[in-house]
Enzyme design. Structure first.
Site, PDB file in Angstrom:
ATOM      1  N   CYS A  63       5.212   6.356  -4.051  1.00 31.11           N
ATOM      2  CA  CYS A  63       3.950   7.087  -3.918  1.00 31.11           C
ATOM      3  C   CYS A  63       4.206   8.595  -3.980  1.00 31.11           C
ATOM      4  CB  CYS A  63       3.270   6.745  -2.591  1.00 31.11           C
ATOM      5  SG  CYS A  63       2.310   5.243  -2.657  1.00 31.11           S
ATOM      6  N   HIS A  64       3.377   9.285  -4.757  1.00 29.60           N
ATOM      7  CA  HIS A  64       3.496  10.733  -4.852  1.00 29.60           C
ATOM      8  C   HIS A  64       2.832  11.400  -3.644  1.00 29.60           C
ATOM      9  CE1 HIS A  64       3.906   9.385  -9.022  1.00 29.60           C
ATOM     10  NE2 HIS A  64       4.603  10.474  -9.239  1.00 29.60           N
ATOM     11  N   GLU A  99      -2.887   4.778  -0.521  1.00 28.86           N
ATOM     12  CA  GLU A  99      -3.213   5.504   0.710  1.00 28.86           C
ATOM     13  C   GLU A  99      -4.315   4.789   1.482  1.00 28.86           C
ATOM     14  OE1 GLU A  99      -0.916   8.279  -1.690  1.00 28.86           O
ATOM     15  OE2 GLU A  99      -2.510   6.872  -2.146  1.00 28.86           O
ATOM     16  N   ASP A 113      -1.689  -4.741  17.879  1.00 29.57           N
ATOM     17  CA  ASP A 113      -0.796  -4.340  18.968  1.00 29.57           C
ATOM     18  C   ASP A 113      -1.556  -4.118  20.274  1.00 29.57           C
ATOM     19  OD1 ASP A 113       1.847  -3.198  19.978  1.00 29.57           O
ATOM     20  OD2 ASP A 113       0.505  -1.467  20.247  1.00 29.57           O
TER      21      ASP A 113
END
Length: 370
Positions: A63-64, A99, A113
Site C-alpha cells: 500500500c502506498h 484503507e 476484543d
C-alpha cells in the site's frame, strides 16, 4: 510497490463494511447502554478505526502512503448484529479500498476484543468492499450503452493494412505501455490503416511530424505509443474503428493540408506528435492553430502541468488542442515520454467531449460518475 508516478490525481472514495455478530441479546443491550466493562464499545472502536485507516501503509506492504482527507465510521445495530461502515476519501493517484477495509476490520477486531469478556460467541462474519469511485474506470464510456453487439471482446488482433492494400499482417496486441515506457511495438509502415480494433465508432488519425522519421533516419516510437494507447482504450467498447497512422516531414503547409483533408473526411480525432518545441522546424502549432475554431486550452494546460511535475522542460511545449468543425485536434510533443505522459492525463477523459458535442448531458455519457 507498483509504480504510480504516471497516474493522475483525482478524488477517490471507497466504502467498506464489516459485520460482528454477538451471542446474547444482553450483549447488545450492554453496548447500547454503554455498560461494557472495557468502555464505550462504539466510540473506542471508532477511534481505533480512524487510527487504522491512517496507518494502513505501515501494515500492508504494497500500500502506498497517501493523504487521508476524510474518514467516517458509522454503525447499524440490530438484534444480534453490529454492521460497521467505513468511508474513506482522498485526492491522490491511487484508491483507498484497502484503507477502508483495513479501517472496518480493525473496528471489528476492537469490538471483538472489548466484548469477549462478556460474550464467548462473538463472530466477525464478513469484511468487504462495498463501493469505490474516482479511478480511471469511472471515466470510461458506459459499456451497457456502448457495446452494441452484446459482448465485450477479451482479446483482439490488429489487422495491419498497408496504404496500397496489397497485403496484411495480423499480430497480437502487446502488453500495455505505461509511464515513459518506449518498448518495441509492431513495425508499422509510414502510412498504415489499422482496422479491426473494437471501439466506440470514432475514427482517428495519428500523424507523426518529423523530418528524420519521414526520411527513414530514425524509427518512430511516439506515434506507435499513441496507436497502442487508442487500441487499448477502445477495444472493449463494441464497434469497429479505423486508426490511420501517417508520417509527415516538419512541413507547415503539408501538415495543414493533410489535416484539412481529414477534417473534410469528417474524422473524429486527429492526434499529432512532434513539432511542438522551439526549433526552427517545429511548426505543428502554427500549421494547425488556424484550423481550430473552438480551442480547448485546458487539454494542453493539463498535459503541461502533469509533465512539469516530472521534468522542468514540459513548460516549453507549445501544443494546442480544439475542435476544427467536428474534428478534435490534439498536438502532442515528439518525445516518447512526453507522449505517454500526455496520453495518461488526457485519456479516456477527453472522450467526454464527443457525446457532449452531440448534445448529451454530463450524466448521460456514463463518464465521470462518482
Amino acid at each position: 510497490m507498483i509504480d504510480i508516478t504516471h497516474k493522475i490525481t483525482t478524488q477517490r472514495t471507497s466504502t467498506a463494511v464489516a459485520t460482528v455478530r454477538v451471542g446474547k441479546h444482553a450483549t447488545m443491550e450492554a453496548i447500547r447502554n454503554k455498560t461494557v466493562p472495557k468502555g464505550d464499545v462504539l466510540e473506542v472502536s471508532r477511534t481505533a478505526g480512524l487510527f487504522a485507516v491512517k496507518r494502513t501503509a505501515d501494515m500492508i506492504p504494497d500500500c502506498h502512503p497517501l493523504p487521508i482527507e476524510y474518514t467516517k465510521i458509522s454503525f447499524d445495530l440490530s438484534e444480534r448484529e453490529i454492521r460497521i461502515r467505513c468511508e474513506v476519501k482522498t485526492i491522490y493517484k491511487t484508491g483507498v479500498e484497502v484503507e477502508a477495509m483495513h479501517g472496518a476490520s480493525v473496528v471489528a477486531l476492537t469490538i471483538y476484543d472489548m466484548l469477549k469478556p462478556i460474550d464467548k460467541e462473538i463472530e466477525i462474519e464478513q469484511i468487504k468492499l462495498l463501493e469505490k469511485s474516482g479511478g480511471k474506470s469511472d471515466y470510461r464510456l458506459n459499456l451497457e450503452t456502448a457495446v452494441q453487439d452484446g459482448k465485450v471482446m477479451q482479446d483482439f488482433e490488429l489487422d495491419l493494412l498497408t496504404a496500397g492494400g496489397d497485403h496484411s499482417q495480423k499480430v497480437k496486441a502487446p502488453p500495455a505501455v505505461s509511464g515513459d515506457s518506449s518498448k518495441d511495438w509492431v513495425n508499422l509502415p509510414s502510412s498504415t490503416a489499422v482496422s479491426g480494433l473494437k471501439g466506440s465508432g470514432l475514427r482517428a488519425t495519428v500523424i507523426v511530424c518529423s523530418d528524420s522519421v519521414a526520411a527513414g533516419q530514425k524509427e518512430d516510437i511516439s506515434g506507435k505509443i499513441i496507436v497502442k494507447r487508442l487500441s487499448d482504450l477502445y477495444y472493449p467498447l463494441g464497434d469497429d474503428i479505423d486508426v490511420n497512422y501517417l508520417v509527415l516531414p516538419d512541413d507547415e503547409q503539408l501538415i495543414r493540408e493533410k489535416v484539412e483533408s481529414l477534417i473534410k473526411q469528417k474524422y473524429d480525432l486527429v492526434i499529432t506528435t512532434g513539432g511542438t518545441g522551439l526549433s526552427k522546424r517545429d511548426r505543428t502549432p502554427e500549421a494547425l492553430r488556424p484550423l481550430i475554431d473552438r480551442e480547448i486550452p485546458g487539454l494542453m494546460e493539463a498535459g503541461r502541468h502533469y509533465g512539469q511535475q516530472r521534468t522542468p522542460y514540459a513548460m516549453l511545449s507549445r501544443g494546442v488542442a480544439g475542435f476544427a468543425s467536428d474534428t478534435l485536434i490534439i498536438t502532442l510533443p515528439g518525445s516518447s515520454r512526453g507522449v505517454a505522459e500526455t496520453m495518461d492525463v488526457l485519456f479516456p477523459y477527453v472522450l467526454h467531449l464527443f457525446p457532449i458535442k452531440e448534445g448529451a448531458s454530463h450524466f448521460d455519457t456514463g463518464i465521470g460518475r462518482s
